[in-house]
Design an enzyme around this catalytic site. Sequence first.
Site, PDB file in Angstrom:
ATOM      1  N   GLU A  67       0.829  -1.214   0.000  1.00  0.00           N
ATOM      2  CA  GLU A  67       0.000   0.000   0.000  1.00  0.00           C
ATOM      3  C   GLU A  67       0.861   1.260   0.000  1.00  0.00           C
ATOM      4  OE1 GLU A  67      -3.027   1.804  -0.845  1.00  0.00           O
ATOM      5  OE2 GLU A  67      -3.733  -0.080   0.008  1.00  0.00           O
ATOM      6  N   GLU A  74       1.876   6.256  -7.194  1.00  0.00           N
ATOM      7  CA  GLU A  74       0.820   7.156  -7.646  1.00  0.00           C
ATOM      8  C   GLU A  74       1.252   8.612  -7.530  1.00  0.00           C
ATOM      9  OE1 GLU A  74      -2.875   6.296  -5.710  1.00  0.00           O
ATOM     10  OE2 GLU A  74      -3.201   4.491  -6.921  1.00  0.00           O
TER      11      GLU A  74
END
Length: 122
Positions: A67, A74
Amino acid sequence: MNDNKSKRAIGFLHAWNGIKEVTKTERNFRIHLIATITVIIAGTIIHLTLIEWAILMLAIGLVLVAEATNAAVEKLIDYVKPEANPLAKTIKDVAASAVLLAALISLVVGLLIFLPKIYGLF
């Protein structure tokens, strides 16, 4: 010698800041932290063995690392290529798939550890 300790301390500080940042800005990371706390509470109640704890901690770590890495990818893509781009989308999708795979693997690990103990209660 003191300079190396200072560099290590600074490196740790940057890493800690990264953990705080991903916790503050990434909803899915917070969801995984809540799941982690839930699993730790359940494991404490059920009295997991040391090896079961070790396996669960590896699975939890896998998800949290995936994560955090996904969030970094991102943010990097948004920084390098802020406009819409099919390749940027593919990169983000592949990074997100790593989180999904880690979460699914962790779910299976959790079921393998918890289900026999839950069935044993009845």
